[in-house]
Design a protein around this motif. Sequence first.
Motif, short mmCIF file in Angstrom:
data_model
loop_
_atom_site.label_atom_id
_atom_site.label_comp_id
_atom_site.label_asym_id
_atom_site.label_seq_id
_atom_site.Cartn_x
_atom_site.Cartn_y
_atom_site.Cartn_z
N THR A 1 0.84 -1.20 0.00
CA THR A 1 0.00 0.00 0.00
C THR A 1 0.88 1.26 0.00
O THR A 1 1.74 1.43 0.86
CB THR A 1 -0.91 0.02 1.24
OG1 THR A 1 -1.69 -1.17 1.24
CG2 THR A 1 -1.81 1.23 1.26
N SER A 2 0.68 2.08 -0.99
CA SER A 2 1.39 3.36 -1.15
C SER A 2 2.90 3.22 -1.31
O SER A 2 3.66 4.15 -1.02
CB SER A 2 1.07 4.31 0.01
OG SER A 2 -0.31 4.57 0.06
N VAL A 3 3.37 2.06 -1.78
CA VAL A 3 4.80 1.85 -2.03
C VAL A 3 5.04 1.91 -3.53
O VAL A 3 4.40 1.20 -4.29
CB VAL A 3 5.28 0.51 -1.45
CG1 VAL A 3 6.75 0.25 -1.82
CG2 VAL A 3 5.09 0.46 0.06
N THR A 4 5.98 2.77 -3.94
CA THR A 4 6.37 2.87 -5.34
C THR A 4 7.88 2.65 -5.46
O THR A 4 8.63 2.93 -4.53
CB THR A 4 5.97 4.22 -5.96
OG1 THR A 4 6.57 5.28 -5.18
CG2 THR A 4 4.45 4.40 -5.98
N VAL A 5 8.27 2.15 -6.64
CA VAL A 5 9.67 1.79 -6.84
C VAL A 5 10.16 2.23 -8.22
O VAL A 5 9.38 2.34 -9.15
CB VAL A 5 9.88 0.27 -6.68
CG1 VAL A 5 9.62 -0.17 -5.26
CG2 VAL A 5 8.99 -0.52 -7.63
N ALA A 6 11.45 2.46 -8.30
CA ALA A 6 12.12 2.76 -9.57
C ALA A 6 13.53 2.21 -9.51
O ALA A 6 14.18 2.28 -8.46
CB ALA A 6 12.13 4.25 -9.85
N VAL A 7 14.01 1.66 -10.63
CA VAL A 7 15.40 1.24 -10.73
C VAL A 7 16.14 2.31 -11.53
O VAL A 7 15.73 2.66 -12.63
CB VAL A 7 15.52 -0.13 -11.46
CG1 VAL A 7 16.98 -0.51 -11.63
CG2 VAL A 7 14.77 -1.21 -10.67
N LEU A 8 17.19 2.83 -10.92
CA LEU A 8 17.96 3.92 -11.53
C LEU A 8 19.36 3.44 -11.87
O LEU A 8 20.01 2.77 -11.06
CB LEU A 8 18.03 5.10 -10.56
CG LEU A 8 16.69 5.61 -10.04
CD1 LEU A 8 16.90 6.69 -9.00
CD2 LEU A 8 15.83 6.11 -11.18
N GLN A 9 19.80 3.79 -13.08
CA GLN A 9 21.16 3.48 -13.50
C GLN A 9 21.98 4.74 -13.41
O GLN A 9 21.77 5.70 -14.15
CB GLN A 9 21.16 2.94 -14.93
CG GLN A 9 22.54 2.57 -15.39
CD GLN A 9 22.53 1.95 -16.80
OE1 GLN A 9 21.52 1.87 -17.43
NE2 GLN A 9 23.70 1.53 -17.23
N LEU A 10 22.95 4.74 -12.50
CA LEU A 10 23.79 5.91 -12.28
C LEU A 10 24.77 6.08 -13.43
O LEU A 10 25.18 5.10 -14.04
CB LEU A 10 24.53 5.77 -10.95
CG LEU A 10 23.64 5.54 -9.73
CD1 LEU A 10 24.50 5.30 -8.50
CD2 LEU A 10 22.69 6.69 -9.53
N PRO A 11 25.16 7.33 -13.71
CA PRO A 11 26.12 7.55 -14.81
C PRO A 11 27.51 7.06 -14.47
O PRO A 11 27.85 6.86 -13.35
CB PRO A 11 26.09 9.06 -15.00
CG PRO A 11 25.54 9.64 -13.75
CD PRO A 11 24.74 8.56 -13.10
#
Length: 108
Positions: free
Chosen positions: A98-108
Motif C-alpha cells: 500500500t502506497s509503495v512505489t519503486v524505480a530502478v535507476l542506472q547511475l552515470p
Amino acid sequence: MAILSAQALPLSGLQPTYANAAGGGDQAPIGEKLVLHVRNGDATAKTVTVATPGTVGDLAVADAVQVIPAAGNALIPLKSVFRDPATGRAGITYSAVTSVTVAVLQLP
C-alpha cells in the motif's frame, strides 16, 4: 510479479517514473551502477527484502532487508550478489505494498 526496467540517469538529471510495488514481489536488473529507489507514502513502515540466493561454502548468505519508515524512502544497490540464477535478476518482496512505489535507476 512485475519486471522493473532500469532508467538511465543522465548528467543533466532525471525525474524518474515510479511503478507501484507488486503484491507478489518484483524483479529488477542487477549491475554495479543500478539502485532500487523505494518510496513509502503510507503511514506505517514497510520492509523491503532483496533475496540473496548465493552461499559461502554451504552457508546461505542473508537477504538484504531494509525497513522504510512511514513517508520515507530508501536506496538499495542492486549488486551482482542478488542475481537469481534462474532469472538473472534480483528478486524483491515487500511486507505490504500500500502506497509503495519503486524505480530502478542506472547511475552515470
